[in-house]
Every structure is written in structure tokens, then in C-alpha cells.
Design a protein around this motif. Structure first.
Motif, mmCIF file in Angstrom:
data_model
loop_
_atom_site.group_PDB
_atom_site.id
_atom_site.type_symbol
_atom_site.label_atom_id
_atom_site.label_comp_id
_atom_site.label_asym_id
_atom_site.label_seq_id
_atom_site.Cartn_x
_atom_site.Cartn_y
_atom_site.Cartn_z
ATOM 1 N N ASP A 69 5.260 -3.456 4.505
ATOM 2 C CA ASP A 69 4.210 -3.617 4.659
ATOM 3 C C ASP A 69 4.550 -2.401 6.103
ATOM 4 O O ASP A 69 4.688 -3.064 6.563
ATOM 5 C CB ASP A 69 3.453 -3.921 4.970
ATOM 6 C CG ASP A 69 1.841 -3.187 5.929
ATOM 7 O OD1 ASP A 69 1.690 -2.297 5.644
ATOM 8 O OD2 ASP A 69 1.195 -4.651 6.979
ATOM 9 N N ARG A 78 0.565 -0.846 -0.193
ATOM 10 C CA ARG A 78 0.082 0.132 -0.192
ATOM 11 C C ARG A 78 0.714 1.095 -0.293
ATOM 12 O O ARG A 78 2.307 1.472 0.144
ATOM 13 C CB ARG A 78 -1.017 -0.043 1.113
ATOM 14 C CG ARG A 78 -2.247 -1.155 1.126
ATOM 15 C CD ARG A 78 -2.609 -1.311 2.317
ATOM 16 N NE ARG A 78 -4.061 -2.195 2.641
ATOM 17 C CZ ARG A 78 -3.975 -3.692 2.278
ATOM 18 N NH1 ARG A 78 -2.528 -4.298 3.442
ATOM 19 N NH2 ARG A 78 -4.502 -3.834 1.939
ATOM 20 N N MET A 137 -4.820 -7.921 -0.474
ATOM 21 C CA MET A 137 -4.681 -7.403 -1.983
ATOM 22 C C MET A 137 -5.561 -7.252 -3.399
ATOM 23 O O MET A 137 -5.935 -6.658 -3.782
ATOM 24 C CB MET A 137 -3.422 -7.122 -1.668
ATOM 25 C CG MET A 137 -2.701 -6.015 -1.049
ATOM 26 S SD MET A 137 -0.756 -5.701 -1.381
ATOM 27 C CE MET A 137 -0.481 -5.327 -2.247
#
Length: 601
Positions: A523, A355, A547
Motif C-alpha cells: 500500500d 491496489r 480486500m
């Protein structure tokens, strides 16, 4: 330089004093009294002095400006060299407008205004000292008045300089946001127009311009106040000089009176101008001060010479290993990447996903040593910290998200150092299907490549990487801003031209890396998962699985792509299986995941 300046002023003041001496000689001659020099001799001497004044004035101006231009070049080159080797933290903390302000306004001031003001101040100050010396010689009683006027002018200058220099610094600081705003507006003009934000942009620019104009107006107002006070003092001094000769009406020669009063009148305007030029010179020196700040920037830490074990063809295999590697952008700040331990075998195609803010681009920055690194990064078993940054970065090819093109020819953009033949350049363009688009290698690329689309600019960067043929290729979200057709073309070209190369792809779209040999899932600065995509997707609560599920309708297609890639990996003779141990490892790991999830055999 000092000797030339003093000598020129002696010649200048000597010509004025000799004109008075010549007048006295002519007066004595009219009275039929003996004289030391004839009229023709006075003419020759005065003519020689005038020629000397012209020559010395021209020569001292030329010599001074030449020295100033040399100093400006030295400072500019020193600043530019320091900027090129500055740490990336400097560019994160300073806007482009602030940097451009140093190279445009401050360098322009050093080139144009500062030498002129300094030369005017030096010339006029020498003239003033010459005038004061002549007045004292003609009337020694004026010596106390000269001292008082000098002290008062110095006092006013001292009071004036502190606010004027501060205002000049503030004017330079307030100019940078104006330039930054203008640069940002021009870069995002299409977005501003599409969102109908023209009035907002204009209002923000006007506010920044008002602040800058306010500071500039205050600086001009202080200059005017300085002129008023200096004029007042000099007018009083002129009155003292004029009336002082009343008491000496019978004891001095009339030519001396005329010389003193004419010089005092000249002095009244010249002192104000000289003080202003001196103050302006000190104000403009703030530009030198700002340039010198950029000659003392923190530099990137790089070995002076490469590792003795380094081969000219390094890296030959493309193996990358992160050993307990941590990265931080500030030496005293928190780590952005935490204790990474990864081994990327030669020839692997590795995708990096995560992300926003997970540390994907930071991983690429660590590979190029763009920040502060703890631990080690090894390429072909050689620690990158023992290699000069220039060598390291030239041996790794990168295609960034924002393609970089220069305002030059296609040939220069592909091969700026002239290392490849035209045949290889055309071959690289043909590999990315741009040969039919570009008429010739001398075709000019406009600023930032605006005469090419984003996809074409990205393909030109890919052609540049094909030419260099390094064993390691990095794609930093290279396909995030291109259409699917260009994306597929880039991926196909990479598979064909970089089969034996190690490829790291920072992905914005999961389908771009789902057929990779390995995927690194980042992450919060940690590599939470690192394995074959199909194997990772067998974990029901895995980060990659979540995801993929978040993509909605694309989830099934992504799983099929990962499964197909895994089947190709298991085929006999498959190029992605390096040895039997590797194959057994994959099968054992897959079996463990299936057993953990209670899948029937």
C-alpha cells in the motif's frame, strides 16, 4: 580520401584544358606553323586522360560509399548496444515510435540519402573549383568577379542553412508522433473497431500528418527559394564572363573564349545544384545528430565482474531478503518503495497483492534491479548489487503479464541459446499440456505469437521457465488475462514443477494467492502486512481482510481456501513447515490474534 578526390579533379580539369590545347595545336597546324605535339600524340594523351577520368570517378565513388556504409554500421551498432543497456527510465520517458524512428528513418537516411548527397556535393564542388580555375587561367581579369560570386553564394548559403536545419529537425520530431499513433492503432485495432472509434483514430492521424506535412512543405519551399537566388547570381556572373571578352577580342584566342563561356554556362546550373546538395547534406546530418544522441544514453549500473563468492549454481536455495530497501525510478525523484524489510525463506510461495499503484510490480522490478535501489536485496545471503545484471537476470525466471514470444520457431522461443535437448523441450511442453497443440519444434511462431491464444502464449512462457529450472520464479500478474481454466492449469503446474523453488506471484485475482505460504500486502509503496493468509484474515480491520470483503460473494470461498491451506500447513509432516520453531511461531501468532479479538477459547 582527400588525395583521391583532388587527384581525380586534377585529371578531370586537365582533360578539359588539354582539349583546348589540342584545338590550338590544330589551328597552328592549319596555319602551317610548328606545333609541339602531333595529332596522334594529342589523341593518345587525350584518350589516356579520358580513361583516367572514368577510372578515378568510379574509384572515388566506390571508396567514398564504402567508407560511409562502414560509418553507418558502426553508428547503428553503437546505438543498438546503448539502447540494450539503457536504464528503464529511458523507456518510460520515450515512446516506441520515437525509438523506431531512429532505427528506421534516421538509419535509412544515413544508409541511402546522406552518402549520395555528400558525394554529389563533393564531386560538384571540385568541378566548380576546377571551372573557376580554368576561367581565371583563360582570363585573369575575371578573378575579382569569381571572388564576389563565391562570397555571395556563401552568404546566401549561410542565411539559408539556419532555418533549413531547424526545419529538418522539426520534420524529424513531427514524424515520431505519426509512427507512434500508427503503431498504437495497429496494436489496438480490435478495441477501436469494437468501440466504433475508426473516425476518431483517422481524425487524430490526419491532424498529426498535417503537422508533419506542413513542416515538410516549408522545408521544400526554402529549397526552392535557395535555387532562385543562386540562379540569379550565376546568371549575372555568366553575363560578366561573356561581355568581358569583348574588350579582349583581339588579345585572346577564340578557343579560350569558347572554353570560358561554355564552362560558365555549365557553372550556372552546377552551383545551384552544389549548394542544394551541400544544404541537403547538412540537413541529413541531423539524422546523424539524432543517432549520436542515442549513443550517449544513461546506462544501467552493473559490476564489470561477478562476486568472487558466487557459485555457478547460485542461487541454490532461493532465500530472498530485503534490508531497508527503497526504490525510485528517477534518481532525483520520490521513492516508489519505502524501506522494505522482508525475509522470504527458501521454497516459500509468496503472493504480492495490493491496489493499483501500490508498488506490486515495482517490487518485482527491484528484484531484477530495473531501477535505482537504496538499501540491499540479498539472495542466498549475497547482495544482488555485487552481481552483474546479466547473471542476476538469467538466474531468476519470470512469466510476465504480457507473454513475450519471438517471430521464430518453437525451439528458438523455448531455448534461444541451444542448451537443451529436444527430449527436454518436449517434456516441458507436455508439462504445460501443449504437446498436442504444437506439431513440431520447428513450427513457426508469427509476429508476437499471434497464431497462439493469450493463454497458450502464457503456457509457452511457463514451459520456458520449467526448462531453466531456476530456484526463484516470479509471476507478474501472469494469469490476469487468461481464463479460469488456464489459470488453474498454470497454478497446478507451478505447484508440481516448482515445489522446491521460491515463487513470488503478483496477483490480480485474490484466489490465485490465497493458498500461498505468505502474502505481502502493498500500500503506497509500503509492505503494510506480511504473514500467512489465514492469520491476516483474522484481523477485522486488516488491509487484506478489507480486500477480501470487497470481493462480495467470493469472500467466503477465499476464507475457506486460506483456512484449508493453513490446516495443511499445520499437519504433521507437512512440507510447508520447515521446523518446530516455525510451527510454534504460527500457533503463537494465531493465539494472539484470537485473544485480541476476544474469541472464546
Amino acid at each position: 580520401m582527400v588525395c583521391i578526390m583532388l587527384l581525380s579533379q586534377i585529371v578531370f580539369s586537365g582533360s578539359d584544358y588539354f582539349s583546348n590545347f589540342w584545338t590550338q595545336q590544330e589551328h597552328l597546324r592549319s596555319q602551317s606553323e610548328p606545333t609541339s605535339l602531333s595529332t596522334y600524340e594529342c589523341m593518345y594523351i587525350y584518350g589516356g586522360l579520358i580513361l583516367g577520368v572514368v577510372f578515378m570517378t568510379t574509384f572515388r565513388g566506390y571508396l567514398f560509399l564504402k567508407a560511409c556504409m562502414h560509418a553507418s554500421k558502426v553508428l547503428h551498432n553503437r546505438m543498438f548496444r546503448c539502447i540494450l543497456h539503457a536504464s528503464m527510465r529511458f523507456f518510460h520517458n520515450n515512446t516506441s515510435g520515437r525509438i523506431l524512428n531512429r532505427f528506421s528513418k534516421d538509419i535509412g537516411t544515413m544508409d541511402e540519402w546522406l552518402p549520395r548527397h555528400m558525394l554529389e556535393f563533393i564531386q560538384h564542388s571540385l568541378v566548380i573549383f576546377g571551372i573557376l580555375a580554368l576561367i581565371v587561367v583563360v582570363n585573369p581579369m575575371l578573378c575579382p568577379a569569381v571572388v564576389v560570386v563565391t562570397l555571395l553564394d556563401m552568404l546566401i548559403l549561410k542565411v539559408y542553412l539556419r532555418p533549413s536545419q531547424d526545419l529538418k529537425r522539426m520534420e524529424g520530431i513531427c514524424r515520431s508522433p505519426v509512427i507512434s499513433h500508427l503503431t498504437s492503432t495497429l496494436s489496438g485495432i480490435s478495441i477501436i473497431r469494437s468501440r466504433q472509434m475508426q473516425s476518431t483514430a483517422i481524425r487524430e492521424f490526419d491532424l498529426l500528418q498535417d503537422v508533419h506535412s506542413g513542416v515538410w512543405h516549408l522545408a521544400e519551399a526554402t529549397n526552392t527559394a535557395l535555387g532562385l537566388w543562386v540562379d540569379t547570381i550565376n546568371s549575372v556572373f555568366l553575363a560578366v564572363v561573356t561581355f568581358s571578352f569583348i574588350g579582349l577580342s583581339g588579345a585572346t584566342f577564340s578557343g579560350n573564349v569558347g572554353l570560358a563561356i561554355s564552362q560558365a554556362i555549365l557553372l550556372s546550373g552546377m552551383v545551384q545544384y552544389c549548394v542544394r546538395e551541400f544544404a541537403e547534406s547538412l540537413q541529413q546530418m541531423t539524422s546523424v545528430e539524432r543517432v549520436l544522441e542515442y549513443t550517449e544514453l544513461e546506462q544501467e549500473q552493473s559490476p564489470h565482474s561477478d562476486n568472487n563468492e558466487l557459485s555457478p549454481h547460485w542461487p541454490q536455495h532461493g532465500k530472498i531478503e530485503f534490508r531497508d530497501m527503497s526504490l525510485r525510478y528517477d534518481p532525483n525523484g520520490l521513492a516508489v518503495l519505502n524501506h522494505l524489510n522482508l525475509v522470504i525463506e527458501p521454497g516459500w510461495k509468496v503472493g504480492v497483492v495490493g491496489r493499483t499503484g501500490a508498488g506490486k510490480s515495482s517490487l518485482i522490478g527491484a528484484l531484477f534491479r530495473l531501477a535505482y535501489i537504496d538499501g540491499g536485496i540479498y539472495i542466498d545471503d549475497i547482495e544482488t548489487g555485487s552481481i552483474s545484471l546479466e547473471t542476476l537476470r538469467t538466474r531468476i525466471s519470470i512469466i510476465p503479464q504480457d507473454p513475450v514470444l519471438f517471430s521464430a520457431t518453437i525451439r528458438y522461443n523455448l531455448d534461444p541459446f541451444g542448451r537443451y535437448s529436444d527430449l527436454k523441450l518436449w517434456s516441458a511442453l507436455e508439462a504445460v499440456e501443449l504437446r498436442g497443440v504444437i506439431p513440431s519444434l520447428d513450427f513457426e511462431v508469427t509476429e508476437r505469437g499471434s497464431n497462439f491464444s493469450v493463454g497458450q502464449r502464457q503456457l509457452l512462457c511457463l514451459a520456458r521457465a520449467i526448462l531453466r529450472n531456476n530456484k526463484i520464479l516470479v509471476l507478474d500478474e501472469a494469469t490476469a488475462n487468461v481464463d479460469l481454466l488456464t489459470d488453474s492449469l498454470i497454478q497446478r503446474t507451478i505447484r508440481d514443477k516448482f515445489q522446491t523453488c521460491t515463487v513470488l506471484t503478483v496477483a490480480h485475482r485474490l484466489h490465485t494467492v490465497m493458498d500461498s505460504d505468505r502474502i505481502v500486502v502493498m500500500d503506497a509503496g509500503n509492505a503494510v502486512e506480511f504473514d500467512v493468509p489465514h492469520v491476516l484474515l483474522q484481523k477485522p480491520h486488516g488491509v487484506l481482510t478489507q480486500m477480501v470483503e470487497a470481493t462480495g460473494g467470493e469472500a467466503d470461498a477465499l476464507r475457506q481456501l486460506a483456512s484449508k491451506s493453513f490446516e495443511e500447513m499445520l499437519q504433521p509432516g507437512g512440507k510447508k513447515i520447515t521446523d518446530e520453531r516455525h510451527l510454534l511461531m504460527l500457533l503463537e501468532r494465531t493465539a494472539e490474534i484470537l485473544i485480541d479479538n476476544q474469541v472464546p477459547s
